[in-house]
Design a protein around this motif. Structure first.
Motif, short mmCIF file in Angstrom:
data_model
loop_
_atom_site.label_atom_id
_atom_site.label_comp_id
_atom_site.label_asym_id
_atom_site.label_seq_id
_atom_site.Cartn_x
_atom_site.Cartn_y
_atom_site.Cartn_z
N GLU A 6 53.51 30.46 70.21
CA GLU A 6 53.50 31.98 70.31
C GLU A 6 54.37 32.79 71.58
O GLU A 6 53.15 32.98 71.97
CB GLU A 6 53.23 32.41 69.29
CG GLU A 6 52.61 31.82 67.87
CD GLU A 6 52.91 32.57 67.25
OE1 GLU A 6 54.05 33.62 67.50
OE2 GLU A 6 53.40 32.71 65.76
N ASN A 9 52.75 35.57 73.29
CA ASN A 9 51.25 35.82 73.28
C ASN A 9 51.39 35.93 74.79
O ASN A 9 50.36 37.69 74.98
CB ASN A 9 50.61 34.88 72.53
CG ASN A 9 50.65 35.09 71.16
OD1 ASN A 9 51.14 36.58 70.22
ND2 ASN A 9 49.76 34.24 70.43
N PHE A 10 52.27 35.54 75.70
CA PHE A 10 52.00 35.51 77.15
C PHE A 10 51.73 36.80 77.01
O PHE A 10 51.45 38.34 77.72
CB PHE A 10 53.06 35.00 77.45
CG PHE A 10 52.25 35.14 79.29
CD1 PHE A 10 51.69 33.91 79.43
CD2 PHE A 10 52.95 35.85 80.22
CE1 PHE A 10 51.81 33.65 81.05
CE2 PHE A 10 52.90 35.26 81.55
CZ PHE A 10 51.64 34.62 81.71
N ASN A 13 48.88 39.59 75.59
CA ASN A 13 48.28 39.35 76.38
C ASN A 13 47.93 39.71 78.08
O ASN A 13 46.83 39.45 78.65
CB ASN A 13 47.17 38.63 76.45
CG ASN A 13 46.95 38.51 74.96
OD1 ASN A 13 46.11 39.18 74.30
ND2 ASN A 13 47.68 36.95 74.28
N TYR A 16 45.34 42.08 79.58
CA TYR A 16 43.79 41.53 80.00
C TYR A 16 44.12 41.09 80.70
O TYR A 16 42.61 40.97 81.36
CB TYR A 16 43.37 40.53 78.85
CG TYR A 16 43.21 40.57 77.38
CD1 TYR A 16 41.75 41.37 77.09
CD2 TYR A 16 43.95 40.10 76.57
CE1 TYR A 16 41.58 41.64 76.15
CE2 TYR A 16 43.60 40.55 75.44
CZ TYR A 16 42.31 41.25 74.99
OH TYR A 16 41.90 41.80 73.77
N GLY A 20 41.16 42.43 83.78
CA GLY A 20 40.49 41.31 84.06
C GLY A 20 40.36 41.47 85.77
O GLY A 20 39.08 41.53 86.52
N ILE A 24 37.41 43.05 88.66
CA ILE A 24 36.81 42.27 89.18
C ILE A 24 36.66 42.51 90.73
O ILE A 24 36.45 42.43 91.36
CB ILE A 24 37.13 40.73 89.17
CG1 ILE A 24 36.79 39.77 88.43
CG2 ILE A 24 36.53 39.97 90.59
CD1 ILE A 24 37.46 37.99 88.15
N LEU B 120 44.52 32.26 80.91
CA LEU B 120 44.54 32.80 79.66
C LEU B 120 45.09 33.10 78.94
O LEU B 120 45.61 32.85 77.52
CB LEU B 120 43.55 34.87 79.55
CG LEU B 120 43.08 34.95 78.69
CD1 LEU B 120 42.44 34.89 77.70
CD2 LEU B 120 42.74 36.98 79.31
N SER B 124 47.47 31.34 75.72
CA SER B 124 47.42 32.54 73.81
C SER B 124 48.72 31.90 73.59
O SER B 124 48.57 31.96 72.17
CB SER B 124 47.44 34.06 74.64
OG SER B 124 47.85 34.36 75.10
N ILE B 129 42.79 33.51 70.68
CA ILE B 129 42.68 34.07 71.62
C ILE B 129 40.93 33.54 72.26
O ILE B 129 40.83 33.64 73.57
CB ILE B 129 42.53 35.86 71.87
CG1 ILE B 129 42.66 36.49 73.15
CG2 ILE B 129 41.55 36.35 70.65
CD1 ILE B 129 43.94 36.12 73.73
N ALA B 362 34.31 36.68 86.70
CA ALA B 362 34.70 36.56 85.16
C ALA B 362 34.76 36.37 84.40
O ALA B 362 35.29 36.60 83.25
CB ALA B 362 36.61 35.99 86.26
N LEU B 365 33.22 38.94 82.65
CA LEU B 365 34.99 40.36 81.81
C LEU B 365 35.02 39.41 80.55
O LEU B 365 35.08 39.62 79.46
CB LEU B 365 35.66 40.51 83.15
CG LEU B 365 34.42 41.06 83.56
CD1 LEU B 365 35.49 41.28 84.88
CD2 LEU B 365 34.25 42.54 83.74
N PHE B 369 35.33 41.04 76.81
CA PHE B 369 36.44 41.57 76.18
C PHE B 369 37.09 40.65 74.70
O PHE B 369 37.11 41.17 73.76
CB PHE B 369 37.93 40.48 76.86
CG PHE B 369 38.31 41.30 78.00
CD1 PHE B 369 37.74 42.98 78.45
CD2 PHE B 369 39.08 41.03 79.44
CE1 PHE B 369 38.25 43.63 79.37
CE2 PHE B 369 38.77 41.23 80.51
CZ PHE B 369 38.94 42.15 80.45
N PHE B 370 36.13 39.22 74.41
CA PHE B 370 35.92 38.68 73.52
C PHE B 370 34.95 38.76 72.98
O PHE B 370 35.29 37.31 72.14
CB PHE B 370 37.02 37.31 73.84
CG PHE B 370 38.01 37.80 74.86
CD1 PHE B 370 39.53 38.25 73.76
CD2 PHE B 370 38.07 37.24 75.98
CE1 PHE B 370 40.74 38.64 74.39
CE2 PHE B 370 39.25 36.82 76.34
CZ PHE B 370 40.60 38.14 75.93
#
Lengths: 47, 371
Positions: A6, A9-10, A13, A16, A20, A24, B120, B124, B129, B362, B365, B369-370
């Motif tokens: 898929e 989806n890159f 997402n 995130y 993320g 940090i 990630l 995905s 996910i 990380a 985090l 998120f998940f």
């Protein structure tokens, strides 16, 4: 095989990734500031 | 005839052997070979290799409801106990001194986590996910964090994730140098960095682990067990009154947990679960995570250099991936190779230690998120 390809989806997402990395940098930034303050306070006390 | 039948019944289990099991024996053998002959993370690859053979014997009594490895798995991995206990030992081994004397270096630890979030997104495209996030955390270059995150997110691929995480940690000396060389010029690699150590008081060293725990707990509550145990180990080391406990945590505790950790992880390496195209894909994505982490740290240092009068050696950015202390040493060695008077060790170790902190954050985090 339990996976499908898929590519969208890159893109979906990427949020995130942004959240993320921002998370940090904010946490590490806060730790840097507190460490600098801590070092200065400790040096002042020892002087 | 009866004797022959008895003899056949003794070796009857051989008929339960499948080619997939034999392949897993070979994989176990390779892990043992890498551990012994190539000295690659032997403390983990050797138990994992032996365990891979143990669980892939037909009708193995080590697994299943009553199996000892299943019991160990439920007691130490399913509830995340082993990796967290190991973190006390790791925390007790870490000297935050170089980092505390130059706290700005911590920023590279943050930059070098880019590979986790890039992977990630990449993972995905193939996995749901939660599995994608568990695979991405291979980029934390930190085994216990990978176990905790993959377990908390109920990943189906714990075995493959563990093998990838520990194998790539062992392969850091092979993975990182070509990426660093590709992204830097010889001139950049020769940049010398002055080391002016400032006195770090014991009060600072004691307060630092407490402050980190509080900050990480406030921002990423899911990471508090990981960060807390790491910092607890460090507090034992730095407090100055628990030297015996610190020594025990660094040696006895860490060794004991490591023995059980490796062989227990192997319980997830059963042929029917492990020999799948997904495993190869996970190994590939793990490699991407390590490469992009390294690139993220180096590129971030190069961007900072655009604004700095006193340039930094961009190679130190690569030490921001956790993989402590290998990554820091590699950067130092590469600096020496370019110029025998270029000592980057204290800077690269400072960055490397910050990578340990950043990778745990990380992980927290990702769980936020998940999880």
């Amino acid at each position: 095989m339990n996976f499908n390809f898929e590519p969208m989806n890159f893109i979906n997402n990427l949020g995130y990734m942004g959240k993320g990395m921002l998370g940090i940098f904010v946490v590490i930034g806060a730790i840097i500031i507190l460490t600098v303050v801590l070092n200065k306070a400790a040096n002042n006390i020892s002087k | 005839m009866e004797f022959l039948n008895d003899l056949l019944s003794v070796f009857g289990n051989v008929t339960n052997l499948t080619w997939q099991m034999v392949v897993m024996w070979a994989i176990g053998g390779i892990l043992i070979f890498l551990a012994i002959k190539k000295d690659m993370e032997p403390t983990l690859l050797l138990p994992m290799g032996f365990g891979a053979i143990l669980v892939n014997l037909p009708l193995s009594g080590a697994i299943g409801e009553e199996g000892v490895l299943t019991t160990l798995y439920n007691a130490g991995i399913a509830n995340e106990l082993f990796p967290l206990l190991l973190f006390i030992g790791i925390g007790a081994m870490i000297d935050f001194g170089p980092l505390l004397s130059n706290p700005k270096l911590m920023i590279f630890g943050a930059a070098a986590q880019f590979g986790i979030f890039f992977t990630l997104c990449l993972a995905s495209m193939f996995f749901d996910i939660n599995d994608a996030a568990s695979i991405a955390i291979i980029g934390a270059a930190d085994g216990p964090t990978s176990i905790v995150v993959a377990q908390a997110l109920n990943s189906k691929y714990l075995g493959a994730i563990m093998v990838a995480a520990y194998s790539y940690m062992a392969l850091v000396p092979i993975i990182q140098p070509p990426v660093i060389k590709l992204l830097t010029t010889k001139k950049e690699r020769q940049i010398k960095m002055e080391y002016k150590p400032t006195q770090v008081s014991q009060t600072t060293k004691i307060l630092f682990p407490i402050i980190i725990t509080v900050i990480a707990g406030l921002v990423a509550p899911s990471s508090v067990a990981l960060v807390g145990f790491l910092m607890f180990g460090n507090l034992i080391r730095e407090c100055g009154v628990l030297n015996s406990l610190s020594e025990t945590a660094q040696k006895v505790l860490a060794n004991l947990i490591t023995i059980f950790l490796g062989i227990t992880i192997a319980s997830q390496m059963q042929a029917d679960k492990f020999l799948a195209p997904e495993t190869l894909l996970i190994l590939g994505l793990g490699l991407v995570a390590f490469v992009v982490d390294t690139a993220g740290g180096v590129i971030f240092a190069k961007i900072l250099n655009l604004f700095l009068k006193k340039k930094m050696n961009p190679m130190i950015g690569a030490a921001g991936i956790s993989a402590f202390p290998m990554s820091g040493r590699i950067v130092h060695k590469m600096g020496l190779k370019e110029d025998s008077s270029n000592f980057l060790l204290m800077h690269s170790m400072g960055v490397n230690v910050s990578g340990q902190i950043a990778s745990v954050i990380a992980g927290g985090l990702i769980l936020n998120f998940f999880g």
